[in-house]
Motif scaffolding. Structure first.
Motif, PDB file in Angstrom:
ATOM      1  N   GLN A 242      51.147 -12.827 -10.717  1.00 12.15           N
ATOM      2  CA  GLN A 242      51.035 -13.249 -12.115  1.00 12.15           C
ATOM      3  C   GLN A 242      52.373 -13.172 -12.829  1.00 12.15           C
ATOM      4  O   GLN A 242      52.694 -14.009 -13.648  1.00 12.15           O
TER       5      GLN A 242
ATOM      6  N   ASP B 162      48.205 -16.008  -7.685  1.00 18.34           N
ATOM      7  CA  ASP B 162      47.345 -15.151  -8.496  1.00 18.34           C
ATOM      8  C   ASP B 162      47.312 -15.651  -9.936  1.00 18.34           C
ATOM      9  O   ASP B 162      48.270 -15.506 -10.672  1.00 18.34           O
ATOM     10  N   GLU B 163      46.209 -16.271 -10.306  1.00 17.87           N
ATOM     11  CA  GLU B 163      45.998 -16.800 -11.656  1.00 17.87           C
ATOM     12  C   GLU B 163      47.202 -17.597 -12.167  1.00 17.87           C
ATOM     13  O   GLU B 163      47.751 -17.290 -13.226  1.00 17.87           O
TER      14      GLU B 163
ATOM     15  N   SER C  24      42.801  -9.487  -7.581  1.00 19.07           N
ATOM     16  CA  SER C  24      44.193  -9.106  -7.312  1.00 19.07           C
ATOM     17  C   SER C  24      44.265  -8.069  -6.199  1.00 19.07           C
ATOM     18  O   SER C  24      45.131  -8.131  -5.326  1.00 19.07           O
TER      19      SER C  24
HETATM   20 MG   LIG Z   1      44.252  -9.914 -11.466  1.00 15.37          MG
END
Ligand SMILES: [Mg+2]
Ligand SMILES: Nc1ncnc2c1ncn2[C@@H]1O[C@H](COP(=O)(O)OP(=O)(O)O)[C@@H](O)[C@H]1O
Lengths: 365, 263
Positions: B91, B175-176, B49
């Protein structure tokens, strides 16, 4: 990848799931109720209608400001104190200092809007809940108002504004009435009652529509359009819904919030100016508890206390319910203390209903 | 991998990022080319991140160089990076559940229409475009006024991606996006990534799931405790090797032994 399970929600149910749902139902209920119990008390005669519509308009003017601010995610508990302050400033300037009334009104608006901006900046800069920041302003402003009033006039009620406002160009914008010709004409045609005797003999019992009602309508319609139909309205929702997410996509959250604090102060000034012009006086204790009454209207109107969701039309209906019930209990001769009982009850019911509606919208449990 | 021959849109060279005493990133290099999906893998706390936030203008690198379309670039804010065409779906998505899909889609960039001296939000245009863009991503909305809160996690992810693509992203950082999703939702998001890549957008796909990465990735960079061991091209690396790199090799080998190869 639409979830086919969503299709089960009927069109009808979807149409109902709006922030104004509770308030619309409440409005109908309240009118039916008072038509039944106070139908012949004069409540729905022209003067009775004028009576509760003016009271409702007072609530509506404040509710519009409180509503937009709440949707933007903040409260202003100093609203009531601001009313007392604004009125007192007008009276001191116009009566005590002999300023023209228009200058006094404009100055009062300017000072209050600056105070509103200060509330906003404090909330933004400190990151404290607006509940605390404006609770402080509630006390500071009320104290200042009483102190200023006593300091300049040695009393907390300042009269003589009506005389000072004679012939002023701005004062009628708050204290005047419109459509007076129309009402006279209706009186002459016997469509509305006229005074039978006394100084006003022959004049209609209602001289016209007071400017307070005009302000309420303008603010409600304007507020509704801005909120639902403009880019800025989208930013108000976004600022209250999730300020972090809103900032990330470039919404100027701080600016939106500060502007809403200023707008709430503006609404308080409109209320105060109309009241001062109507009574011809200002009093340092005016506006007591108005902040809570405004918040109740807004919540009845379907707004969420946590921000990001609500409706100006709903808040206006909340104000209408508030005004009709308050005056209706008076017309029906009920114990006026029952009004508080009613308020508390309807507040709880509204919050429960709104929580349910929110769950329907977001699908959360 | 035709994209492999093209020049990178963005290049991150020897990026180092320190938060006080913590060295979050230590000389990480990474680049993204048009039309590829470059996976950034790593365990929790590896610095993924932090790295993409440096790319998106949230953090400034302590040392190292960022080159955007060949020229050195220093983004002053996320807004700068966004305007240059680097869109990030974090996220937490930057979506507001109580607001409608259309209002979320256009948030911060609302289309306007003049009526006399007044400017109103062009709801019709906003609604039409939202419906159309969502349809292209394979989501048929009931109505544009549907609240984002009623969408599933994967659908929300897709709204965020569709929004970034519509507003002209050249690089899309995710991000994820699959870490909180079930199997079917994950498959949908991976399919969306594939659609985006085919538009010529460079996708940075962050995950700690090797299977998700291998399903769509063209290249793979593994971060381990703020360091990278280089970038592998699809076909040149096995799932086992990737998994080993993520966990730091030996430790996982030992673990795998005791768990009977189920990790
Ligand atoms: Mg992260
Ligand atoms: N703003 C910050 N200040 C201090 N330390 C940070 C900050 N952001 C991240 N870190 C540290 O950097 C390391 C990498 O974090 P992160 O990039 O979030 O990992 P990942 O996304 O791979 O799970 C962690 O040890 C974290 O504590």
């Amino acid at each position: 990848m639409t979830d086919e399970r969503l299709q089960e929600v009927s069109k009808f149910r979807r149409a109902l799931i709006r922030p104004e749902l509770g308030a619309s139902m409440g409005t109908i209920l309240v009118f039916v109720f008072f038509l039944l119990i106070a139908g012949n008390s004069g409540m729905f005669a022209p003067q009775g209608i004028e009576n509760w519509s003016v009271v409702s308009a007072q609530f509506a003017v404040l509710a519009v400001g409180a509503c937009l601010l709440m949707i933007a995610g903040e409260f202003d508990l100093s609203l009531g104190s601001m009313i007392g302050f604004s009125g007192t400033v007008i009276a001191i300037l116009a009566v005590q200092w002999g300023w023209p009334v228009w200058a006094a009104i404009i100055t009062s608006f300017a000072v209050c809007i600056v105070i509103g901006a200060m509330n906003g900046f404090l909330v933004i800069r400190t990151g404290l809940p607006s509940f605390i920041v404006t609770l402080a302003s509630l006390y500071i402003l009320r104290g200042l108002t009483i102190w200023l009033s006593i300091l300049t006039t040695r009393q907390t009620i300042i009269g003589g504004v009506k005389e000072a406002a004679e012939g002023d160009w701005l004062a009628p914008l708050f204290g005047g009435k419109i459509l007076t010709g129309f009402f006279t004409w209706m009186g002459q045609n016997g469509w509305i009652a006229t005074f039978a005797q006394g100084q006003k003999a022959g004049q209609p019992v209602i001289a016209g529509v007071s400017m307070l009602i005009v302000w309420a309508i303008v603010l409600v319609v304007g507020g509704h359009l801005v909120l639902t139909r403009t880019r800025f309205g989208n930013w108000i929702f976004a600022a209250g819904g999730d300020p972090v997410a809103a900032r990330y996509v470039g919404v100027p959250v701080n600016r939106v919030k500060v502007l809403m604090f200023m707008f709430t102060a503006f609404c308080a000034c409109v209320f105060a100016s109309c009241q001062v012009m109507e009574f011809g006086s200002a009093a340092a204790d005016r506006g007591l508890l108005k902040e809570f009454e405004a918040i109740i209207c807004v919540v009845i109107g379907g707004a969420l206390l946590t921000g990001g969701y609500g409706s100006v039309i709903g808040a206006a209906l909340g104000a209408l319910i508030f005004g009709v019930v308050q005056q209706g209990l008076f017309f029906s001769g009920a114990e006026s203390s029952l009004f508080r009982v009613f308020l508390g009850t309807i507040l709880i019911l509204a919050v429960i209903l709104n929580t349910y509606i929110r769950r329907m919208i977001t699908g959360e449990r | 991998m035709s994209s492999y021959d093209q020049n990178p849109i963005i290049e991150m060279v020897d990026i180092r990022k320190q938060f006080g005493p913590v060295i979050a990133l230590n000389k990480v290099s990474f680049d993204v080319r048009p039309g590829e999906c470059h996976c950034l893998l790593g365990d929790n706390g590896a610095g993924k991140s932090t790295f993409i936030k440096t790319m998106a203008g949230v953090h400034k690198p302590t040392t190292g160089e960022i080159r955007f379309q060949g020229a050195p670039m220093s983004f002053g804010s996320p807004r700068d990076a966004m305007e240059a065409g680097i869109a990030t779906v974090y996220q937490d998505l930057a979506m507001i559940p109580l607001m409608s899909v259309a209002r979320n889609f256009w948030m911060g960039r609302e289309p306007q229409r003049r009526i006399g001296p007044l400017r109103f939000m062009d709801m019709k245009h906003a609604n039409d475009v939202t419906m159309e863009e969502m349809r292209r991503m394979g989501i048929n909305l009931r109505e544009p006024g549907q609240a984002v809160g009623t969408l599933s996690g994967g659908e929300r992810q897709t709204v965020a991606i569709a929004r970034a693509v519509y507003f002209g992203a050249k690089v899309l950082i995710l991000d994820e996006p699959t870490s909180a999703l079930g199997v079917r939702q994950t498959a949908n998001v991976l399919a969306t990534i594939d659609k985006v890549r085919k538009k010529g957008i460079g996708v940075v796909f962050i995950t700690h799931n090797v299977r998700h990465a291998l399903a769509v990735g063209d290249r793979f960079t593994v971060l381990n405790r703020g360091k990278t061991l280089g970038t592998a091209v699809r076909g040149q690396i096995t799932p086992e090797e990737l998994q080993d790199l993520m966990a730091g090799g030996q430790e996982l080998a030992a673990l795998e032994g005791s768990l009977g190869g189920t990790v």
